[in-house]
Design a protein around this motif. Structure first.
Motif, PDB file in Angstrom:
ATOM      1  N   GLY A 119       0.935  -1.274   0.115  1.00 20.95           N
ATOM      2  CA  GLY A 119      -0.080  -0.005  -0.148  1.00 20.95           C
ATOM      3  C   GLY A 119       0.975   1.103  -0.158  1.00 20.95           C
ATOM      4  O   GLY A 119       0.655   2.432  -0.637  1.00 20.95           O
ATOM      5  N   TRP A 120       2.053   1.356   0.808  1.00 14.91           N
ATOM      6  CA  TRP A 120       2.729   2.545   0.777  1.00 14.91           C
ATOM      7  C   TRP A 120       3.331   2.755  -0.452  1.00 14.91           C
ATOM      8  O   TRP A 120       3.482   3.585  -0.970  1.00 14.91           O
ATOM      9  CB  TRP A 120       3.877   2.397   1.949  1.00 14.91           C
ATOM     10  N   GLU A 121       3.792   1.507  -0.928  1.00 12.44           N
ATOM     11  CA  GLU A 121       4.699   1.521  -2.571  1.00 12.44           C
ATOM     12  C   GLU A 121       3.684   2.038  -3.292  1.00 12.44           C
ATOM     13  O   GLU A 121       4.162   2.917  -4.367  1.00 12.44           O
ATOM     14  CB  GLU A 121       5.140   0.072  -2.647  1.00 12.44           C
ATOM     15  N   GLU A 122       2.297   1.819  -3.175  1.00  3.98           N
ATOM     16  CA  GLU A 122       1.435   2.382  -4.074  1.00  3.98           C
ATOM     17  C   GLU A 122       0.847   3.779  -4.064  1.00  3.98           C
ATOM     18  O   GLU A 122       0.245   4.391  -4.724  1.00  3.98           O
ATOM     19  CB  GLU A 122       0.193   1.404  -4.232  1.00  3.98           C
ATOM     20  N   GLY A 123       1.415   4.260  -2.927  1.00  2.00           N
ATOM     21  CA  GLY A 123       1.049   5.885  -2.580  1.00  2.00           C
ATOM     22  C   GLY A 123      -0.036   5.893  -1.772  1.00  2.00           C
ATOM     23  O   GLY A 123      -0.455   7.009  -1.479  1.00  2.00           O
ATOM     24  N   ALA A 124      -0.410   4.910  -1.166  1.00  2.00           N
ATOM     25  CA  ALA A 124      -1.685   5.058  -0.042  1.00  2.00           C
ATOM     26  C   ALA A 124      -1.310   5.511   1.212  1.00  2.00           C
ATOM     27  O   ALA A 124      -0.108   5.159   1.576  1.00  2.00           O
ATOM     28  CB  ALA A 124      -2.556   3.609  -0.049  1.00  2.00           C
ATOM     29  N   THR A 125      -2.234   6.175   1.940  1.00  2.83           N
ATOM     30  CA  THR A 125      -1.913   6.469   3.425  1.00  2.83           C
ATOM     31  C   THR A 125      -2.522   5.419   4.208  1.00  2.83           C
ATOM     32  O   THR A 125      -3.718   4.935   3.875  1.00  2.83           O
ATOM     33  CB  THR A 125      -2.479   7.760   3.701  1.00  2.83           C
ATOM     34  N   LEU A 126      -1.949   4.839   5.177  1.00  4.07           N
ATOM     35  CA  LEU A 126      -2.368   3.781   6.064  1.00  4.07           C
ATOM     36  C   LEU A 126      -3.116   4.450   7.256  1.00  4.07           C
ATOM     37  O   LEU A 126      -2.805   5.207   7.830  1.00  4.07           O
ATOM     38  CB  LEU A 126      -1.119   3.012   6.760  1.00  4.07           C
ATOM     39  N   VAL A 127      -4.456   3.992   7.280  1.00  2.00           N
ATOM     40  CA  VAL A 127      -5.474   4.511   8.293  1.00  2.00           C
ATOM     41  C   VAL A 127      -5.657   3.563   9.285  1.00  2.00           C
ATOM     42  O   VAL A 127      -5.859   2.299   9.245  1.00  2.00           O
ATOM     43  CB  VAL A 127      -6.843   4.738   7.667  1.00  2.00           C
ATOM     44  N   VAL A 128      -5.019   4.070  10.741  1.00  2.00           N
ATOM     45  CA  VAL A 128      -5.036   3.049  12.001  1.00  2.00           C
ATOM     46  C   VAL A 128      -5.655   3.742  13.028  1.00  2.00           C
ATOM     47  O   VAL A 128      -5.238   4.788  13.444  1.00  2.00           O
ATOM     48  CB  VAL A 128      -3.690   2.440  12.064  1.00  2.00           C
ATOM     49  N   PHE A 129      -6.877   3.282  13.479  1.00  2.00           N
ATOM     50  CA  PHE A 129      -7.449   3.974  14.815  1.00  2.00           C
ATOM     51  C   PHE A 129      -6.610   3.432  15.932  1.00  2.00           C
ATOM     52  O   PHE A 129      -6.796   2.311  16.150  1.00  2.00           O
ATOM     53  CB  PHE A 129      -8.827   3.554  14.836  1.00  2.00           C
ATOM     54  N   ASN A 130      -5.970   4.373  16.454  1.00  2.00           N
ATOM     55  CA  ASN A 130      -4.908   4.032  17.704  1.00  2.00           C
ATOM     56  C   ASN A 130      -4.025   3.265  17.157  1.00  2.00           C
ATOM     57  O   ASN A 130      -3.501   2.364  17.592  1.00  2.00           O
ATOM     58  CB  ASN A 130      -5.860   3.203  18.733  1.00  2.00           C
ATOM     59  N   ALA A 131      -3.262   3.900  16.200  1.00  2.01           N
ATOM     60  CA  ALA A 131      -2.006   3.363  15.499  1.00  2.01           C
ATOM     61  C   ALA A 131      -0.925   2.634  16.545  1.00  2.01           C
ATOM     62  O   ALA A 131      -0.592   1.613  16.283  1.00  2.01           O
ATOM     63  CB  ALA A 131      -1.477   4.339  14.899  1.00  2.01           C
ATOM     64  N   PRO A 132      -0.589   3.249  17.948  1.00  2.00           N
ATOM     65  CA  PRO A 132       0.466   2.874  18.519  1.00  2.00           C
ATOM     66  C   PRO A 132       0.000   1.387  18.995  1.00  2.00           C
ATOM     67  O   PRO A 132       1.125   0.581  19.454  1.00  2.00           O
ATOM     68  CB  PRO A 132       0.376   3.739  19.938  1.00  2.00           C
ATOM     69  N   TYR A 133      -1.320   1.116  18.968  1.00  2.58           N
ATOM     70  CA  TYR A 133      -1.674  -0.512  19.546  1.00  2.58           C
ATOM     71  C   TYR A 133      -1.403  -1.511  18.323  1.00  2.58           C
ATOM     72  O   TYR A 133      -0.555  -2.270  18.447  1.00  2.58           O
ATOM     73  CB  TYR A 133      -3.205  -0.487  20.066  1.00  2.58           C
ATOM     74  N   ASP A 134      -2.047  -1.022  17.193  1.00  6.54           N
ATOM     75  CA  ASP A 134      -2.047  -2.117  16.150  1.00  6.54           C
ATOM     76  C   ASP A 134      -0.601  -2.340  15.675  1.00  6.54           C
ATOM     77  O   ASP A 134       0.021  -3.433  15.069  1.00  6.54           O
ATOM     78  CB  ASP A 134      -3.247  -1.591  15.166  1.00  6.54           C
TER      79      ASP A 134
END
Length: 237
Positions: free
Chosen positions: A104-119
């Protein structure tokens, strides 16, 4: 409850001039065996790719290789027996998840993560080679930053209700990932400055905001005579 070691803000160097595009996101969510990201193992992993009007979702069920506590099963509905019978090996799901995020990052997407420090810390704890190599949007962090004095809970369900976002089946990984993406889209509409920041600026700002939020929380705990050991590092503990 999802707290950990204290530390200064994590500064992740993305090395790109890309901006956050709400029409190009990879939303990600885990359901796990527990609440401590340093020891929790994956039960389900959901990735929702959003490119304009196109939405593709993949959810993986893992056999975590350990007993799923009753408290965790009560949240996400998956028992040890079910995971053992129907799930893929844990490390296979872990590897597929990390591979999809990197793609996803290589394709230019932004990663969406609710409460990122956990996941994201779960991924890093289970695979130390995992690094944050692309932009991340954390709707929970942004909601707390832009509307810090709003009373009430900040669970995904409560945040979805505030932004009038449908959450069809809370604690089902795909439903949570889709809802988090919708919240991110709503926040970006209300705060278009987010889409004008470079990826590096976006990451640094979120890291700084999280550090400020958690430091304030630690100060509150100290004022109440409580343990003030909270995680202050974002997007990884």
């Amino acid at each position: 409850m999802r707290s950990g070691l204290s530390g200064a803000p994590v500064r992740v160097r993305i090395m790109t001039a890309a901006h956050f595009n709400p029409a190009h996101m990879l939303s990600f969510d885990l359901e796990t065996t527990g609440t401590n990201p340093l020891s929790a193992r994956i039960v389900t992993s959901a990735m929702v790719r959003i490119r304009g009007s196109q939405v593709e979702d993949v959810e993986l069920l893992a056999d975590p290789g350990v007993e799923i506590p009753e408290q965790a099963s009560a949240v996400h509905g998956i028992t040890t027996e079910y995971a053992r019978e129907h799930g893929k090996p844990h490390d296979e799901v872990l590897a597929e998840t990390i591979r999809a995020i990197r793609q996803g990052w290589e394709e230019g997407a932004t990663l969406v993560v609710f409460n990122a420090p956990y996941d994201l810390t779960v991924l890093r704890s289970q695979d130390p080679s995992f690094t944050v190599d692309g932009p991340v949007i954390d709707p929970l962090l942004l909601d707390r930053h832009f509307d810090q004095y709003r009373k009430g809970k900040r669970t995904l369900g409560a945040v979805c209700e505030h932004y009038e976002v449908a959450l069809d089946n809370a604690h089902e990984a795909t439903a949570d990932a889709i809802a988090a993406a919708r919240v991110a889209w709503k926040i970006a509409r209300e705060h278009p400055e987010l889409t004008q920041m470079s990826a590096d600026e976006l990451m640094l700002n979120q890291s700084t905001w999280y550090y400020e939020q958690q430091s304030s929380l630690a100060e509150y705990f100290r004022s109440k005579g409580r343990d003030a050991n909270v995680n202050t590092s974002w997007p990884l503990q």
